[in-house]
Design an enzyme around this catalytic site. Structure first.
Site, short mmCIF file in Angstrom:
data_model
loop_
_atom_site.label_atom_id
_atom_site.label_comp_id
_atom_site.label_asym_id
_atom_site.label_seq_id
_atom_site.Cartn_x
_atom_site.Cartn_y
_atom_site.Cartn_z
N ASP A 62 0.76 -1.32 -0.37
CA ASP A 62 -0.09 0.16 0.10
C ASP A 62 0.95 1.19 -0.14
O ASP A 62 1.75 1.71 1.08
CB ASP A 62 -1.56 -0.33 1.19
N ASP A 90 -13.14 -2.71 -2.08
CA ASP A 90 -13.13 -2.80 -0.24
C ASP A 90 -14.20 -2.95 0.22
O ASP A 90 -14.75 -2.30 -0.06
CB ASP A 90 -11.87 -1.55 -0.10
#
Lengths: 249, 407, 201
Positions: free
Chosen positions: A10, A130
């Site tokens: 990330d 997500d």
């Protein structure tokens, strides 16, 4: 075919960060350094997601991507802030093998999936979902796991497949970064609802968690971040554990 | 002579800090229990170099010897630690990340025996309730003072209508409950999670670990106190409220403080307070959870989660000072090196001043007004030098993203 | 002696960067080929493989590559889509004519597994050749939804989802691999080294 063991980065350029529940920007290192480390540990693939590009509504920053792709002889999936076919093309030319998209496809124009599949082939189009639990189902979140889309995860996964997506990266806002285990129920439901490969991420606390996930949900791949970034284990150790359990060959 | 100050005594010329996203309209700590609508605000100080006090303090923090400060905290704890099983430190809060960390480290690192105390929000959010429980799950007992609901609603409503500041009753009680309980429970040491000065109040405040006595008032009599823009004496005589209930909002008498030996300390003096680090600490050491989604008016998920009135609070600061939650949050993140100034500006452009859709109805119901009445009332507080009316709606004259000269 | 590996750059798709890096890692010298005029400067050609059959053939035609490829008599390596394009015809988004360098067709994979076929797999070499030398037990990365149906030029097969499909082909100077050697770690680098070391016809 063995379940792929994948390292996930990330990124808030120029650093790899590790949020928890998609919040927080604690720096973990440089993407090119971590990519090299995980490649050498035996990662099957690397995912690089710019987690702030959509939230900050800014263009994709390419420097980190090119550098990370260097010397990486495993598949490299890149995403974050992808908004156009040009973005797909740019990333592929920078060294990406697959391009990952979420916010724009869910909130703005889902047709980009169809277009991208037509031009680049389904296998290059990855939809990042997500997911956050909402009553008995899950809702899709965008902009780094903080904006509701109103879309149901299972419905969206199937729609994405229909539109030509070749793979799903499934993350859980509820489990992210907490190292308390995966949302296995979510994983199993999504894997069962589509005919395309699903890579499951979020919540890994141990090799045992990965083993359980594979046995119960049968994903095509498992993407790991915290456990690796905090050096709690290595990919070799994970694979050894899985082999000894007969979960992979 | 050219007029330099507008409503609230705010500087007419809007300037932005060169380092963070804060501007010069931001008020510093007001002495809440004397606040009236007419008073002129003392605002965030900007140096000649165009850098605000809060950034200066952040810079200064880099050269503090935190080992020494840690020693000071150890000594403080040594001084107050009780080995007879009684509580020896009061930790105020409501389960937010700062009070979670404070409670945890005082107990597990410094071997103290904390009692948690709470001045609860008027309207708990569900995430707030969950985090409160998680706070106690860490192994702590808690005294919560539940305000007289009729009084608290009255004050909240009037604080909004008279001052455009519905959060005032909460702030007052929160500040005062800890010293009050310290006296009542005979536990002299109070340790708060952070420090007001972090947010840009007078930089001098940061050099002392304890709260400045000017926030208490010696010889304070009920005649001097104003709550929600109403003199306290009227609250008793005209509105029938009792002193016993009102006292919760008054500062504790300096005499009582001295008798008990109460000392109010801020963890922000002893540890390098970095909100994101505190977030990670809470996550790693308790069941603390961030918000389910982005907090309205901002981009963040981990700060100020438990009180629905807070959402309105930031809307009022936007109207009065042109500063919304995204500005406050981004300025803080910039100072701590988590985001850049440009990223902060992008976030402000996207989210600042967002209308608090989510809780407006709950808050208006609580205050017994309609949403339309909210809109009408808020206009009284809009600072004319900050806003333009364009096609029926309001726009900031000088938003940070319009590339205003940074002075 | 010159041994320059040309990598065909066709339009907006194609992960030429990865291929270039991998060939260089294997010890080869590369040249990005933007037009058929560059063919004379290279000793071998690689057709890389990300894109769709239809769009890629359009690009190849627009850039004037199709005929020159038919007449290129030095080693060619088609990777993934690059291998598929060597076929007569492809059935992605309707029918599209391919380069017609192999007697083959490209059709959607039909099997029990998830599609696209994505991951590391072994190959079964049925007709060994210089390209696949020493790679009998290696795993390679596959990433595709279509397969080449070919009976005459099969060099290797791979099993997936109760189905066996062509994973490598060879016909004269033309080689194809369904998998991505540039994404297959050391095994892939070795394969590329084998390609670099092929004698030019």
């Amino acid at each position: 075919m063995n379940t792929r063991i994948i390292a996930k980065l990330d990124v808030k350029p120029p650093y790899v960060v590790k949020p928890v529940h998609f919040e927080g920007l604690r720096k973990m290192g440089l993407p090119s350094d971590l990519a090299k480390k995980y490649y050498e540990q035996g990662a099957d693939e690397l995912f690089y997601i710019d987690i702030v590009s959509s939230l900050y509504q800014r263009e994709i920053l390419s420097e980190g991507i090119k550098k990370t792709a260097n010397e990486l002889f495993i598949p490299f999936a890149v995403g974050g802030g992808v908004r156009s076919i040009e973005d797909f093309s740019k990333l592929l030319h920078m060294g990406a093998d697959k391009v990952v998209i979420n916010t724009f496809a869910v909130q703005n124009d889902s047709n980009i999936i169809n277009q991208a599949a037509e031009v680049f082939g389904s296998q290059a189009v990855v939809i990042n979902i997500d997911a956050k639990k909402w009553q008995k189902n899950w809702e899709c979140y965008t902009d780094c796991g903080r904006i509701q889309s109103g879309r149901d995860v299972l419905e969206w996964a199937q729609e994405a497949e229909q539109r030509g997506a070749g793979e799903i990266l499934l993350q859980s806002v509820d489990c992210d970064g907490r190292k308390r285990g995966f949302d296995i129920d979510l994983a199993a439901r999504v894997v069962d609802s589509v005919g395309i490969p699903v890579v499951v991420s979020s919540g890994c606390g141990s090799s045992k968690d990965i083993s359980e996930l594979i046995e119960e949900a049968n994903p095509s791949g498992v993407a790991i971040a915290s456990l690796l970034h905090y050096d709690q284990t290595t990919i070799q150790d994970i694979k050894n554990y899985l082999r000894s359990n007969g979960v992979i060959k | 002579m050219e007029k330099k100050f507008g409503k609230y005594g705010l500087p007419l010329e809007v300037k932005f800090c060169k380092k963070c996203t804060m501007n010069n309209q931001r008020p510093s700590s007001t002495i809440e229990f004397k606040q009236t609508d007419e008073e002129n605000k003392k605002t965030l100080f900007f140096g000649k170099d165009g850098i605000c006090d809060a950034c200066k303090y952040a810079e200064m923090k880099k050269s503090i010897n935190w080992e020494d400060r840690n020693k000071e905290l150890e000594e403080l704890c040594d001084r107050f630690r009780r080995n007879d099983g009684r509580y020896d430190v009061v930790v105020p809060g409501s389960g937010g990340k700062d009070s979670v960390q404070a409670a945890h480290i005082l107990k597990y690192k410094y071997n103290m025996n904390p009692i948690l105390i709470t001045w609860p929000p008027a309207l708990y959010t569900s995430i707030g309730r969950r985090n409160f429980d998680a706070w106690l799950d860490g192994g702590f007992a808690n005294y919560t003072y539940h305000q007289n609901r009729k009084l608290h609603r009255f004050l909240t409503k009037n604080a909004f209508l008279n001052l455009g500041h519905p959060f005032q009753p909460f702030i007052l009680g929160q500040k005062n409950l800890a010293p009050r309980l310290s006296v009542l429970l005979d536990i002299p040491l109070v340790v708060f999670g952070e420090n007001e000065a972090e947010y840009g109040n007078a930089i001098e405040d940061n050099y002392k670990p304890t709260r400045d006595p000017k926030y208490y008032s010696a010889e304070l009599s009920i005649k001097n106190i104003i709550l929600a823009g109403i003199p306290a004496i009227d609250l008793v005589n005209d509105f029938g409220f009792k002193l016993s209930d009102l006292e919760a909002y008054f500062p504790v008498s300096a005499y009582d403080i001295e008798k008990t030996g109460t000392e109010v300390h801020y963890l922000g003096y002893y540890t390098k307070w970095h909100p994101q680090d505190v977030y990670y600490f809470s996550i790693e050491n308790s069941n603390f959870m961030p918000n389910d989604y982005r907090t309205e008016g901002s981009f963040s998920k981990y700060s100020s989660l438990d009180d629905k009135i807070d959402w309105l609070h930031y809307h009022t600061t936007m109207i009065k000072f042109g500063i919304g939650r995204a500005t406050y949050d981004s300025a803080q993140e910039i100072r701590n090196g988590d985001i850049t100034r440009d990223e902060g500006i992008a976030l402000i452009n996207r989210f600042d001043g967002e209308f608090p859709e989510k809780y407006i109805k709950d808050c208006c119901d609580y205050m017994n007004i309609t949403i339309q009445q909210y809109h009408d009332a808020i206009e009284k507080f809009r600072s004319p030098h900050l806003w333009n009316k364009v096609n029926g709606s309001f726009e900031l004259k000088n938003p940070i993203w319009k590339g205003l000269k940074v002075d | 002696m010159s041994n320059i590996i040309g990598i065909i750059n066709y339009g907006i798709a194609g992960n030429i960067y990865s291929v270039k890096k991998a060939i260089e890692k294997a010890g080869g010298e590369t040249l990005i080929v933007n037009a058929a005029a560059d063919f004379k400067s290279v000793d071998k050609l690689v057709i890389p493989g990300v894109g769709s059959f239809k769009e890629s053939m359009k690009e190849l035609e627009n850039d004037g590559f199709i005929n020159p490829l038919k007449f290129f008599d030095k080693p060619i390596l088609g990777i993934c889509l690059g291998m598929q394009l060597l076929a007569k015809i492809g059935f992605e988004f309707g029918k599209t004519l391919g380069l017609d360098l192999l007697d083959a067709e490209v059709k959607p994979i039909l099997c029990d597994g998830k599609i696209p076929h994505m991951g590391f797999q072994k190959i079964q070499i049925v007709n060994s050749n210089e390209l696949l030398k020493g790679l009998e037990n290696e795993e390679f990365y596959f990433m595709h939804s279509f397969e080449m149906i070919n009976y005459t030029d099969i060099a290797a097969l791979t099993d997936y989802g109760n189905h066996s499909f062509v994973s490598s082909v060879k016909k004269n100077n033309i080689y194809g691999v369904q998998f991505h050697p540039e994404k297959s770690r050391q095994a892939g680098i070795k394969l590329l080294k084998n390609f670099i070391e092929l004698k030019n016809h």
